[in-house]
Scaffold this motif. Structure first.
Motif, PDB file in Angstrom:
ATOM      1  N   TRP A 157       0.907  -0.666  -0.237  1.00 18.22           N
ATOM      2  CA  TRP A 157       0.322   0.114   0.509  1.00 18.22           C
ATOM      3  C   TRP A 157       0.958   1.051  -0.583  1.00 18.22           C
ATOM      4  CZ3 TRP A 157      -4.487  -0.709   3.203  1.00 18.22           C
ATOM      5  CH2 TRP A 157      -5.678  -1.804   3.673  1.00 18.22           C
ATOM      6  N   GLY A 158       0.799   2.019  -0.305  1.00 23.35           N
ATOM      7  CA  GLY A 158       1.578   3.602  -0.976  1.00 23.35           C
ATOM      8  C   GLY A 158      -0.177   5.215  -0.874  1.00 23.35           C
ATOM      9  N   ARG A 159       0.983   5.964  -1.703  1.00 17.01           N
ATOM     10  CA  ARG A 159      -0.315   6.600  -1.689  1.00 17.01           C
ATOM     11  C   ARG A 159      -1.088   6.770  -2.838  1.00 17.01           C
ATOM     12  NH1 ARG A 159       3.455  11.835  -0.311  1.00 17.01           N
ATOM     13  NH2 ARG A 159       1.496  13.059  -0.657  1.00 17.01           N
ATOM     14  N   GLY A 160      -2.772   6.451  -2.309  1.00 16.71           N
ATOM     15  CA  GLY A 160      -3.302   6.578  -3.819  1.00 16.71           C
ATOM     16  C   GLY A 160      -2.766   5.147  -4.790  1.00 16.71           C
ATOM     17  N   GLN A 161      -1.869   4.422  -4.450  1.00 16.96           N
ATOM     18  CA  GLN A 161      -1.921   3.297  -4.909  1.00 16.96           C
ATOM     19  C   GLN A 161      -1.396   2.108  -4.285  1.00 16.96           C
ATOM     20  OE1 GLN A 161       0.140   5.388  -8.153  1.00 16.96           O
ATOM     21  NE2 GLN A 161       1.834   5.517  -7.063  1.00 16.96           N
ATOM     22  N   ARG A 162      -1.598   0.720  -5.017  1.00 17.46           N
ATOM     23  CA  ARG A 162      -1.856  -0.646  -4.221  1.00 17.46           C
ATOM     24  C   ARG A 162      -0.810  -0.941  -5.027  1.00 17.46           C
ATOM     25  NH1 ARG A 162      -7.007  -1.910  -1.482  1.00 17.46           N
ATOM     26  NH2 ARG A 162      -8.019  -0.326  -3.121  1.00 17.46           N
ATOM     27  N   PHE A 163      -0.149  -1.818  -5.161  1.00 17.61           N
ATOM     28  CA  PHE A 163      -0.192  -3.528  -5.925  1.00 17.61           C
ATOM     29  C   PHE A 163      -0.328  -4.494  -4.965  1.00 17.61           C
ATOM     30  CE2 PHE A 163       2.675  -6.303  -8.487  1.00 17.61           C
ATOM     31  CZ  PHE A 163       2.699  -5.554  -9.848  1.00 17.61           C
ATOM     32  N   GLY A 164      -0.236  -5.552  -5.444  1.00 16.54           N
ATOM     33  CA  GLY A 164      -0.561  -6.875  -5.389  1.00 16.54           C
ATOM     34  C   GLY A 164       0.265  -8.083  -6.103  1.00 16.54           C
ATOM     35  N   PHE A 165       0.114  -8.755  -5.496  1.00 11.01           N
ATOM     36  CA  PHE A 165       0.290 -10.842  -6.341  1.00 11.01           C
ATOM     37  C   PHE A 165       0.086 -11.880  -5.603  1.00 11.01           C
ATOM     38  CE2 PHE A 165       4.346  -8.276  -4.104  1.00 11.01           C
ATOM     39  CZ  PHE A 165       5.409  -9.461  -3.645  1.00 11.01           C
ATOM     40  N   SER A 166       0.226 -12.446  -5.976  1.00 13.42           N
ATOM     41  CA  SER A 166      -0.422 -14.049  -5.507  1.00 13.42           C
ATOM     42  C   SER A 166       0.325 -15.237  -6.515  1.00 13.42           C
ATOM     43  CB  SER A 166      -1.657 -14.064  -5.119  1.00 13.42           C
ATOM     44  OG  SER A 166      -1.967 -15.309  -4.489  1.00 13.42           O
ATOM     45  N   GLY A 167       0.900 -16.172  -6.533  1.00 11.34           N
ATOM     46  CA  GLY A 167       0.929 -16.835  -7.241  1.00 11.34           C
ATOM     47  C   GLY A 167      -0.298 -18.467  -7.659  1.00 11.34           C
ATOM     48  N   LEU A 168      -0.027 -18.760  -9.414  1.00 10.11           N
ATOM     49  CA  LEU A 168      -1.039 -19.386  -9.607  1.00 10.11           C
ATOM     50  C   LEU A 168      -0.309 -21.046  -9.331  1.00 10.11           C
ATOM     51  CD1 LEU A 168      -2.083 -17.388 -12.770  1.00 10.11           C
ATOM     52  CD2 LEU A 168      -3.375 -17.914 -10.812  1.00 10.11           C
TER      53      LEU A 168
END
Length: 366
Positions: A190-201
């Motif tokens: 979580w940043g400022r006004g933006q987020r990034f997420g990741f998960s394995g398949l």
């Protein structure tokens, strides 16, 4: 033999067709697209949704095509932990969530529906409370008509008229990549006004998603925009973005529905995004559609009183939608002062409190 006409051939629609078919109903699925398929993105299937899939007789097949979700928590852009998740505690209390490709789930559901019941390339123009559906190939009539046709549902007009979706204030990008090396400690940043997420398949690929505050309808250049926004964040985010190509990045503005006064009218019932489209912050959109399908088929078979479906599903789904919206509001905070307070609070909240807060969402047993 009673008949259910299902409008929409996505996850919720196909799950509903499976649920009715298993209870001995004739089913007809009307899908606007030329083929019943799913574009490439990942999907979290939480324990409550896995119970719904078990009730549909598909749980084991779904698990075989998925990977246990290894999300480790929330970090800041420098990689410092804001909140850690204890997978063992989650597993012991609720069961393990899984991560899979949406297309894989859709394939499992589709194979649970008779091929003769699937009608692609059919555009529905109207549904009526008496069970009549008008479409590009004529009309269909059912003892139950199911609106599973998404946030811009045509069927919803028969239940509550025109309802405009609400823009959340942020857009989202989704992409599935094959990284150059192993990726550990999945989760969100979580940043400022933006987020990034990741998960394995399960096949070694990684599903990535990102959000950013921006005006509605703003189009970006996909992978290049992700590199500009997130390329300097902690590893492996930079490497994951580097593996993305322009053609594989999907961008969608995030919308939700206001709380509807009812999900049913006469023989018509709404489910999934047509009833309660929600922001993706709890990973419960598809999960709630799966729950809907099980409950609707059970109620319709037992007594045909669709108002009971409304009483069972509307309070729960609207509670979850409201929670998801609140999480999005916190996650998308932009001012430096507000983000500093948010991050400090997250670091102080015990993991036990976080897990207890999940109980109303994950304890559903059907």
């Amino acid at each position: 033999m009673p008949k259910a006409v299902v409008v929409g051939g996505g996850i919720g629609g196909l799950a509903t067709a499976v649920a009715f078919h298993r209870r001995g109903w004739e089913v007809e699925v009307l899908e606007r697209a030329a083929t019943i398929a799913e574009i490439g993105a990942g999907l979290s299937v939480w324990p409550n949704a896995l119970r719904a899939l078990d009730l549909l007789g598909l749980g084991d097949e779904v698990r075989a095509r998925a990977l246990e979700d290894g999300a480790a928590g929330i970090r800041d852009p420098k990689g410092r932990w804001l909140a850690r998740a204890d997978a063992a505690v989650l597993r012991a209390r609720y069961g393990s969530p899984i991560m899979m490709h949406r297309a894989d789930l859709l394939d499992v559901l589709r194979r649970g529906v008779p091929e003769s019941a699937l009608r692609a390339g059919i555009s529905v123009t109207e549904a009526r409370a008496d069970g009549t559906v008008t479409h590009s190939a004529g009309t269909s009539t059912g003892d139950v008509v199911v609106g599973a046709d998404g946030i811009r549902s045509v069927v919803r007009r028969a239940v509550c008229g025109e309802i405009a979706p609400r823009y959340s204030g942020y857009t989202a990008w989704r992409v599935v990549v094959r990284p150059s090396g192993p990726v550990c400690e999945m989760g969100e940043t979580w940043g400022r006004g933006q987020r990034f997420g990741f998960s394995g398949l399960h096949d070694g690929r990684v599903y990535c998603f990102a959000t950013a505050n921006m005006p509605e309808g703003t189009r970006t250049d996909g992978a290049a925009e992700l590199r500009r926004r997130f390329g300097t964040w902690h590893e492996p985010i930079g490497d994951l973005i580097a593996a993305a190509t322009e053609s594989t990045v999907l961008q969608n503005d995030i919308y939700s529905l206001p709380a509807l006064k009812t999900y049913v009218s006469g023989r018509v019932a709404l489910l999934g995004d047509a009833a309660h489209a929600m922001t993706p912050n709890l990973g419960q959109g598809a999960c709630q559609a799966l729950e809907d399908s099980v409950v609707l088929a059970a109620v319709a078979t037992e007594d045909r009183d669709l108002t009971r479906y409304d009483a069972l599903r509307r309070p729960r789904t609207q509670m979850i939608a409201a929670r998801s919206e609140r999480i999005g509001t916190v996650g998308q905070l932009e001012s430096a002062a507000a983000v500093a307070v948010r991050n400090a609070v997250l670091r102080c909240v015990p993991s036990s409190v976080q897990f207890n807060a999940l109980a109303p969402v994950l304890d559903w047993v059907g």
